[in-house]
Design an enzyme around this catalytic site. Structure first.
Site, PDB file in Angstrom:
ATOM      1  N   THR A 194       0.821  -1.220   0.000  1.00  0.00           N
ATOM      2  CA  THR A 194       0.000   0.000   0.000  1.00  0.00           C
ATOM      3  C   THR A 194       0.855   1.271   0.000  1.00  0.00           C
ATOM      4  OG1 THR A 194      -0.075  -0.127   2.407  1.00  0.00           O
ATOM      5  CG2 THR A 194      -1.963  -1.051   1.214  1.00  0.00           C
TER       6      THR A 194
ATOM      7  N   GLN B  17       4.213   3.820  -1.299  1.00  0.00           N
ATOM      8  CA  GLN B  17       4.625   4.376  -2.602  1.00  0.00           C
ATOM      9  C   GLN B  17       5.289   3.313  -3.483  1.00  0.00           C
ATOM     10  OE1 GLN B  17       7.220   8.147  -3.737  1.00  0.00           O
ATOM     11  NE2 GLN B  17       8.596   6.475  -3.181  1.00  0.00           N
TER      12      GLN B  17
ATOM     13  N   SER C  53      18.549   1.344   2.781  1.00  0.00           N
ATOM     14  CA  SER C  53      18.390   2.783   2.555  1.00  0.00           C
ATOM     15  C   SER C  53      19.705   3.543   2.634  1.00  0.00           C
ATOM     16  CB  SER C  53      17.448   3.327   3.632  1.00  0.00           C
ATOM     17  OG  SER C  53      17.523   4.727   3.691  1.00  0.00           O
TER      18      SER C  53
ATOM     19  N   GLU D 286      19.931   6.196   4.023  1.00  0.00           N
ATOM     20  CA  GLU D 286      19.937   6.774   5.373  1.00  0.00           C
ATOM     21  C   GLU D 286      20.963   6.032   6.259  1.00  0.00           C
ATOM     22  OE1 GLU D 286      18.213   9.511   6.311  1.00  0.00           O
ATOM     23  OE2 GLU D 286      18.391   9.376   8.471  1.00  0.00           O
TER      24      GLU D 286
ATOM     25  N   TYR E 123      15.729   5.352  12.768  1.00  0.00           N
ATOM     26  CA  TYR E 123      15.344   4.682  11.516  1.00  0.00           C
ATOM     27  C   TYR E 123      16.586   4.143  10.810  1.00  0.00           C
ATOM     28  CZ  TYR E 123      14.129   4.336   6.538  1.00  0.00           C
ATOM     29  OH  TYR E 123      13.981   3.908   5.234  1.00  0.00           O
TER      30      TYR E 123
ATOM     31  N   ARG F 227       4.119   9.819  -3.319  1.00  0.00           N
ATOM     32  CA  ARG F 227       4.906   9.954  -2.097  1.00  0.00           C
ATOM     33  C   ARG F 227       4.010  10.430  -0.960  1.00  0.00           C
ATOM     34  NH1 ARG F 227       9.370   8.356   0.705  1.00  0.00           N
ATOM     35  NH2 ARG F 227      11.163   9.688   0.350  1.00  0.00           N
TER      36      ARG F 227
HETATM   37  P1  NAP Z   1       5.895   4.015   2.551  1.00  0.00           P
HETATM   38  O1  NAP Z   1       5.172   4.713   1.437  1.00  0.00           O
HETATM   39  O2  NAP Z   1       5.980   4.661   3.889  1.00  0.00           O
HETATM   40  O3  NAP Z   1       5.221   2.561   2.705  1.00  0.00           O
HETATM   41  C1  NAP Z   1       5.485   1.760   3.818  1.00  0.00           C
HETATM   42  C2  NAP Z   1       4.627   0.510   3.745  1.00  0.00           C
HETATM   43  O4  NAP Z   1       4.916  -0.326   4.869  1.00  0.00           O
HETATM   44  C3  NAP Z   1       3.121   0.762   3.769  1.00  0.00           C
HETATM   45  O5  NAP Z   1       2.496  -0.120   2.869  1.00  0.00           O
HETATM   46  C4  NAP Z   1       2.752   0.382   5.208  1.00  0.00           C
HETATM   47  O6  NAP Z   1       1.425  -0.057   5.344  1.00  0.00           O
HETATM   48  C5  NAP Z   1       3.692  -0.779   5.428  1.00  0.00           C
HETATM   49  N1  NAP Z   1       3.895  -1.122   6.838  1.00  0.00           N
HETATM   50  C6  NAP Z   1       4.364  -0.326   7.812  1.00  0.00           C
HETATM   51  N2  NAP Z   1       4.439  -0.989   8.958  1.00  0.00           N
HETATM   52  C7  NAP Z   1       3.999  -2.248   8.719  1.00  0.00           C
HETATM   53  C8  NAP Z   1       3.833  -3.406   9.511  1.00  0.00           C
HETATM   54  N3  NAP Z   1       4.108  -3.434  10.817  1.00  0.00           N
HETATM   55  N4  NAP Z   1       3.378  -4.548   8.926  1.00  0.00           N
HETATM   56  C9  NAP Z   1       3.064  -4.550   7.622  1.00  0.00           C
HETATM   57  N5  NAP Z   1       3.186  -3.476   6.818  1.00  0.00           N
HETATM   58  C10 NAP Z   1       3.646  -2.344   7.368  1.00  0.00           C
HETATM   59  O7  NAP Z   1       7.394   3.693   2.104  1.00  0.00           O
HETATM   60  P2  NAP Z   1       8.069   3.694   0.634  1.00  0.00           P
HETATM   61  O8  NAP Z   1       8.569   5.070   0.341  1.00  0.00           O
HETATM   62  O9  NAP Z   1       7.192   3.000  -0.317  1.00  0.00           O
HETATM   63  O10 NAP Z   1       9.372   2.817   0.920  1.00  0.00           O
HETATM   64  C11 NAP Z   1       9.340   1.400   0.795  1.00  0.00           C
HETATM   65  C12 NAP Z   1      10.506   0.803   1.580  1.00  0.00           C
HETATM   66  O11 NAP Z   1      11.733   1.305   1.068  1.00  0.00           O
HETATM   67  C13 NAP Z   1      10.503   1.131   3.073  1.00  0.00           C
HETATM   68  O12 NAP Z   1      11.056   0.036   3.741  1.00  0.00           O
HETATM   69  C14 NAP Z   1      11.459   2.321   3.179  1.00  0.00           C
HETATM   70  O13 NAP Z   1      12.010   2.395   4.459  1.00  0.00           O
HETATM   71  C15 NAP Z   1      12.469   1.944   2.112  1.00  0.00           C
HETATM   72  N6  NAP Z   1      13.183   3.047   1.476  1.00  0.00           N
HETATM   73  C16 NAP Z   1      12.483   4.066   0.929  1.00  0.00           C
HETATM   74  C17 NAP Z   1      13.171   5.076   0.268  1.00  0.00           C
HETATM   75  C18 NAP Z   1      12.440   6.222  -0.370  1.00  0.00           C
HETATM   76  O14 NAP Z   1      13.083   7.237  -0.658  1.00  0.00           O
HETATM   77  N7  NAP Z   1      11.151   6.106  -0.643  1.00  0.00           N
HETATM   78  C19 NAP Z   1      14.579   5.022   0.164  1.00  0.00           C
HETATM   79  C20 NAP Z   1      15.242   3.931   0.731  1.00  0.00           C
HETATM   80  C21 NAP Z   1      14.540   2.936   1.372  1.00  0.00           C
HETATM   81  P3  NAP Z   1       0.201   0.949   5.722  1.00  0.00           P
HETATM   82  O15 NAP Z   1      -0.287   1.482   4.402  1.00  0.00           O
HETATM   83  O16 NAP Z   1      -0.757   0.033   6.382  1.00  0.00           O
HETATM   84  O17 NAP Z   1       0.754   2.025   6.605  1.00  0.00           O
HETATM   85  N1  GDD Z   2      10.088  15.735   5.898  1.00  0.00           N
HETATM   86  C1  GDD Z   2      10.590  16.977   5.917  1.00  0.00           C
HETATM   87  N2  GDD Z   2       9.766  18.025   6.212  1.00  0.00           N
HETATM   88  N3  GDD Z   2      11.898  17.154   5.627  1.00  0.00           N
HETATM   89  C2  GDD Z   2      12.373  18.416   5.620  1.00  0.00           C
HETATM   90  C3  GDD Z   2      11.586  19.522   5.911  1.00  0.00           C
HETATM   91  C4  GDD Z   2      10.213  19.321   6.226  1.00  0.00           C
HETATM   92  O1  GDD Z   2       9.457  20.241   6.496  1.00  0.00           O
HETATM   93  N4  GDD Z   2      12.362  20.643   5.796  1.00  0.00           N
HETATM   94  C5  GDD Z   2      13.577  20.239   5.467  1.00  0.00           C
HETATM   95  N5  GDD Z   2      13.608  18.896   5.362  1.00  0.00           N
HETATM   96  C6  GDD Z   2      14.796  18.084   5.057  1.00  0.00           C
HETATM   97  C7  GDD Z   2      15.075  17.008   6.106  1.00  0.00           C
HETATM   98  O2  GDD Z   2      15.726  17.586   7.255  1.00  0.00           O
HETATM   99  C8  GDD Z   2      15.985  16.076   5.304  1.00  0.00           C
HETATM  100  O3  GDD Z   2      17.308  16.529   5.348  1.00  0.00           O
HETATM  101  C9  GDD Z   2      15.464  16.218   3.867  1.00  0.00           C
HETATM  102  O4  GDD Z   2      14.596  17.365   3.868  1.00  0.00           O
HETATM  103  C10 GDD Z   2      14.704  15.015   3.327  1.00  0.00           C
HETATM  104  O5  GDD Z   2      13.700  14.652   4.255  1.00  0.00           O
HETATM  105  P1  GDD Z   2      12.573  13.553   3.906  1.00  0.00           P
HETATM  106  O6  GDD Z   2      11.916  13.884   2.628  1.00  0.00           O
HETATM  107  O7  GDD Z   2      11.731  13.418   5.121  1.00  0.00           O
HETATM  108  O8  GDD Z   2      13.412  12.233   3.601  1.00  0.00           O
HETATM  109  P2  GDD Z   2      14.641  11.545   4.374  1.00  0.00           P
HETATM  110  O9  GDD Z   2      15.871  11.780   3.550  1.00  0.00           O
HETATM  111  O10 GDD Z   2      14.688  11.896   5.798  1.00  0.00           O
HETATM  112  O11 GDD Z   2      14.229   9.998   4.309  1.00  0.00           O
HETATM  113  C11 GDD Z   2      13.720   9.422   3.104  1.00  0.00           C
HETATM  114  O12 GDD Z   2      14.773   8.897   2.347  1.00  0.00           O
HETATM  115  C12 GDD Z   2      15.466   7.789   2.956  1.00  0.00           C
HETATM  116  C13 GDD Z   2      16.578   7.391   1.977  1.00  0.00           C
HETATM  117  O13 GDD Z   2      17.686   8.220   2.152  1.00  0.00           O
HETATM  118  C14 GDD Z   2      12.696   8.345   3.508  1.00  0.00           C
HETATM  119  O14 GDD Z   2      12.036   7.907   2.349  1.00  0.00           O
HETATM  120  C15 GDD Z   2      13.367   7.159   4.141  1.00  0.00           C
HETATM  121  O15 GDD Z   2      12.405   6.105   4.335  1.00  0.00           O
HETATM  122  C16 GDD Z   2      14.472   6.670   3.190  1.00  0.00           C
HETATM  123  O16 GDD Z   2      15.134   5.546   3.709  1.00  0.00           O
END
Ligand code: NAP
Ligand code: GDD
Length: 320
Positions: free
Chosen positions: A11, A13, A124, A126, A148, A183
């Site tokens: 569910t 992104q 990630s 991160e 995280y 997102r």
């Molecule tokens: P997201 O939109 O926050 O989606 C997270 C998903 O995990 C949702 O479907 C959520 O379900 C599910 N979930 C959370 N807790 C759960 C639990 N206890 N049991 C079962 N399902 C659970 O994240 P995303 O951006 O698609 O990212 C996907 C994965 O890649 C994550 O592991 C994230 O940490 C990792 N990642 C993301 C990025 C990025 O930039 N997007 C980068 C690096 C790694 P609900 O809908 O029920 O909340």
């Molecule tokens: N969310 C958020 N909100 N971030 C902000 C804001 C704000 O108002 N203002 C500045 N930022 C800065 C944060 O401090 C961070 O440095 C950057 O924007 C990106 O923040 P996010 O978009 O929240 O992403 P993230 O980099 O912390 O984490 C995402 O990327 C990771 C991979 O590097 C998430 O998708 C993680 O799940 C993922 O692993």
């Protein structure tokens, strides 16, 4: 024979884009969903008839065993996690449970099914946190800066460990930030695109943000799920960095988004301490050479195009 895939986090992104890709590739796709008092399946609504949804939760190992029995997958993509970095400071133990230990629960459930399953873990950038070198590659040491990030390091190494201990085909994709119109609204790019669209349409006037100087390597989620799939099609399991190789500041994202609709960001953006983090990741920029060479993977959408795509999508959404 038709291949079967199980996606946890379907569910989310990435789950929604990956489900589309796998369905296009002819897979039978199972998506694990958790129980909630209100169903929130917007991102997969258009796929509902083609997906098998099965109930399970990363907190409950027995549910994972049942989900595996029911879906009998050839490939498992573990995308479920508590993925918002700021929440990991307010709910650090829960984040460790979902994002860290959840991986072990799933790997244990997989191991006991004794099936020949390929496993993908969503690692990630991160994990690089306070970076020890730039750009970051598969050999850069980790220095996580949030609960995280720490949980993801655990998830990463337990995946490597199960691969080495039990000869599982288990890989970690170290993905840098990737975004899209799907997102979550709390992440910075979407917060910006949604606010710009709202301001343009006269629905609000101000956007409050934290650190504008942080740099990220932002790509398009639709491109990144192709890399996940490609990793599971290799002969040998290996981990890959997936990134564009370009980094931009949050300020640049703001500038491109406002300029796209002819507005001056300085008139609308206010810096707000509430959005600053206790420990920041100042700079992320990935080196995707290994993925390019071994997976033939290239990102198609670049930064400015991505930001504009998100603003356009939010204008359309809010105009409906
Ligand atoms: P997201 O939109 O926050 O989606 C997270 C998903 O995990 C949702 O479907 C959520 O379900 C599910 N979930 C959370 N807790 C759960 C639990 N206890 N049991 C079962 N399902 C659970 O994240 P995303 O951006 O698609 O990212 C996907 C994965 O890649 C994550 O592991 C994230 O940490 C990792 N990642 C993301 C990025 C990025 O930039 N997007 C980068 C690096 C790694 P609900 O809908 O029920 O909340
Ligand atoms: N969310 C958020 N909100 N971030 C902000 C804001 C704000 O108002 N203002 C500045 N930022 C800065 C944060 O401090 C961070 O440095 C950057 O924007 C990106 O923040 P996010 O978009 O929240 O992403 P993230 O980099 O912390 O984490 C995402 O990327 C990771 C991979 O590097 C998430 O998708 C993680 O799940 C993922 O692993």
């Amino acid at each position: 024979m038709t291949k079967r895939a199980l996606i946890t986090g379907v569910t989310g992104q990435d789950g929604s884009y990956l489900a589309e890709l796998l369905l296009d590739e002819g897979y039978e796709v199972y998506g694990m969903v958790r129980r909630s008092s209100t169903e929130r399946f917007e991102r997969i609504e258009h796929l509902r008839d083609r997906l098998h949804l099965v109930h399970g939760d990363l907190l409950d190992g027995s549910s994972l065993g049942r989900v595996l029995e029911e879906s009998e997958p050839d490939e498992v993509y573990n995308l479920a996690a508590q993925s918002f970095v700021p929440t990991s400071w307010t709910e650090p133990v829960l984040t460790a449970q979902f994002t860290g230990l959840g991986v072990t629960r799933l790997l244990e459930a997989l191991r006991s099914t004794r099936r020949d399953v390929r496993f993908y873990q969503a690692s990630s950038s991160e994990m690089f946190g306070k970076v020890l070198e730039s750009p970051q590659s598969e050999t850069t040491p980790f220095y996580p800066r949030s609960p995280y990030g720490v949980a993801k390091v655990y998830g990463h190494y337990i995946t490597v460990n199960y691969r080495e201990s039990y000869d599982l085909f288990a890989v970690s994709g170290i993905l840098f930030n990737h975004e899209s119109p799907r997102r979550g609204l709390e992440f910075v790019t979407r917060k910006v695109s949604h606010a710009v669209a709202s301001i343009k349409l006269g629905l609000k006037d101000e956007l409050r943000l934290g650190n504008l100087d942080a740099r990220r390597d932002w790509g398009f989620a639709g491109d990144y799920v192709r890399a996940m799939w490609a990793m599971l099609q290799r002969d040998e399991p290996a981990d890959y960095v997936i990134a564009t190789g370009e980094s931009h500041t949050v300020g640049e994202c703001v500038e491109v988004a406002f300029a796209h609709v002819g507005l001056d960001w300085k008139q609308h953006v206010v810096q707000d301490e509430r959005f600053m983090r206790p420990a920041e990741v100042d700079l992320l920029v990935g080196d995707p050479s290994k993925a390019r060479a071994e997976l033939g993977w290239e990102p198609e959408v670049r930064f400015a195009e991505l930001v504009r795509m998100m603003v356009d999508a939010d204008i359309e959404l809010l105009s409906r």
